[in-house]
Enzyme design. Structure first.
Site, mmCIF file in Angstrom:
data_model
loop_
_atom_site.group_PDB
_atom_site.id
_atom_site.type_symbol
_atom_site.label_atom_id
_atom_site.label_comp_id
_atom_site.label_asym_id
_atom_site.label_seq_id
_atom_site.Cartn_x
_atom_site.Cartn_y
_atom_site.Cartn_z
ATOM 1 N N THR A 133 -34.045 28.579 29.205
ATOM 2 C CA THR A 133 -34.531 27.223 29.003
ATOM 3 C C THR A 133 -33.678 26.480 27.993
ATOM 4 O OG1 THR A 133 -36.408 25.968 28.091
ATOM 5 C CG2 THR A 133 -36.138 28.194 27.300
ATOM 6 N N ASP A 134 -33.684 25.154 28.072
ATOM 7 C CA ASP A 134 -32.973 24.370 27.065
ATOM 8 C C ASP A 134 -33.702 24.368 25.722
ATOM 9 O OD1 ASP A 134 -35.126 22.768 27.771
ATOM 10 O OD2 ASP A 134 -33.935 20.992 28.256
ATOM 11 N N GLU A 135 -34.942 24.854 25.696
ATOM 12 C CA GLU A 135 -35.714 24.849 24.454
ATOM 13 C C GLU A 135 -35.153 25.803 23.409
ATOM 14 O OE1 GLU A 135 -39.950 24.587 24.565
ATOM 15 O OE2 GLU A 135 -39.959 23.982 26.672
ATOM 16 N N TYR A 172 -42.531 30.327 21.840
ATOM 17 C CA TYR A 172 -41.995 30.457 23.197
ATOM 18 C C TYR A 172 -40.472 30.398 23.193
ATOM 19 C CZ TYR A 172 -40.191 28.793 27.652
ATOM 20 O OH TYR A 172 -39.421 28.618 28.780
ATOM 21 N N LYS A 188 -37.604 33.326 24.203
ATOM 22 C CA LYS A 188 -36.567 33.160 25.228
ATOM 23 C C LYS A 188 -35.177 33.294 24.625
ATOM 24 C CE LYS A 188 -36.988 32.213 29.013
ATOM 25 N NZ LYS A 188 -37.062 33.102 30.211
#
Length: 364
Positions: A134-136, A159, A163
């Protein structure tokens, strides 16, 4: 015919990938899923009679189960979608994210490494393990700039941290053991089969039912949005043309504030199910879907803006998103209107539309 193991293939993006891959390739797909609240065989009912599809009920963190599956199916590719994904839930229960996203990925990597090391040289060379990230993991942006593959990791939610940790393990297994891995970082996905706790399906479901449409804070947090079908096409492209050890960012070049997204849902619903014909709205004396919008206290640690630069995958692999946000949103709203029974069935006993992510927040 390639054999592809798709972990987390009963979830939102995973199930869409299964549908796309069966349509666009001659691959045999083995879905491995733990079937948590957001993963359901309801998402795969359209393919259950396809002879190229098989399902295994297992947890990727169970190395023995993963080793057994690998020895049974002899995959050429593994695509790991399996993850806990909802930021709000990670605030309430970080341990589940550590267990699924970090230890789960570690267990899968260990089983994969042992399997891969025993393959004949040509199969070892062509084998691929793709981690869906994810870009998060990159944290938050200001008003300008974009994340790219060289951006530093700065996760802000449990979260995102889970990741990011999984990504580091995947990279380490490539650098240390030579495992031919790939990592893709996608921006916010939307589309069919998304569990109705996320912004777009929750807004659709609530609006249809005449319930409030909650928007965090001032509603001006920005995300880039990519239609899930475009993302699945990107994954297929990465598997076909990506270079082992590389990372690729996938996005839709469609930045929108959360308020713009919810207003877009309201506009699409007005076209497909006009407010004056929705008995749920009339019962609560609302004249339009926008009347349902309600600003609520912000999420703790809410990243202000994500935006991604997709130049590498566009330039090196020839992929680009095809579905505009407006078109994709209309398609998504239409799908949820036509699949209300799916929405009710997948939420039953798991989620009632309640607000998550505040119980553990401590005022600063």
């Amino acid at each position: 015919m390639r054999t592809v193991i798709v972990t987390g293939g009963a979830g939102f993006i995973g199930s869409n990938f299964v549908h796309s891959a069966l349509k666009q390739t001659n691959w045999r797909l083995i879905v491995i899923d733990k079937l948590t609240y957001a993963g359901s065989l309801l998402n795969l009912h359209d393919v259950e009679h396809d002879p190229r599809y098989s399902f295994v009920h297992a947890d990727i963190g169970d190395q023995a189960a993963m080793a057994e599956a690998l020895e049974r199916w002899h995959p050429d590719i593994i695509v790991n979608f399996a993850a806990e994904t909802h930021v709000d839930r990670s605030i309430d229960g970080p341990h589940n994210f550590l267990a699924a996203n970090v230890m789960g990925t570690f267990g899968l990597l260990e089983a994969t490494r042992h399997y891969w090391s025993k393959l004949e040289p040509m199969r070892r060379k062509s084998f691929r393990y793709l981690q869906i990230s994810t870009d998060e993991v990159y944290g938050s942006l200001g008003d300008a700039g974009f994340f790219n593959e060289d951006s530093r990791y700065a996760p802000n939610s449990p979260y995102a941290a889970s990741k990011a940790s999984a990504d580091h393990f995947v990279r380490a297994y490539h650098e240390t053991f030579g495992l031919p891995t790939l990592i893709s970082h996608c921006s916010n996905n939307y589309g069919f089969y998304q569990f109705p706790e996320k912004l777009i399906p929750l807004a659709i479901s609530n609006a249809i039912a005449g319930k409030p449409l909650p928007i965090y804070g001032d509603g001006l947090n920005v995300r880039d949005w990519v239609f899930v079908g475009d993302h699945c096409d990107a994954i297929l492209t990465i598997l076909e043309r990506g270079r082992a050890g590389d990372q690729y960012i996938v996005g839709g070049r469609s930045e929108r504030t959360n308020l713009e997204v919810v207003n877009g849902v309201c506009a699409a619903l007005e076209e497909l199910l006009p407010a004056d014909s929705n008995v749920a709205l009339a019962a609560n004396r609302y004249e339009s879907y926008r009347d349902l919008i309600k600003m609520v206290p912000d999420r703790p640690g809410h990243d202000r803006r994500y935006a991604v630069d997709c130049s590498r995958i566009e330039r090196d692999l020839g992929w680009t998103s095809r579905i505009s946000f407006e078109m994709g949103l209309g398609m998504t709203v239409s799908w949820y209107l036509l699949n209300r029974r799916w929405c009710q069935a997948i939420q039953q006993g798991h989620y009632n539309g309640e607000r998550l992510g505040l119980q553990s927040a401590v005022p600063r």
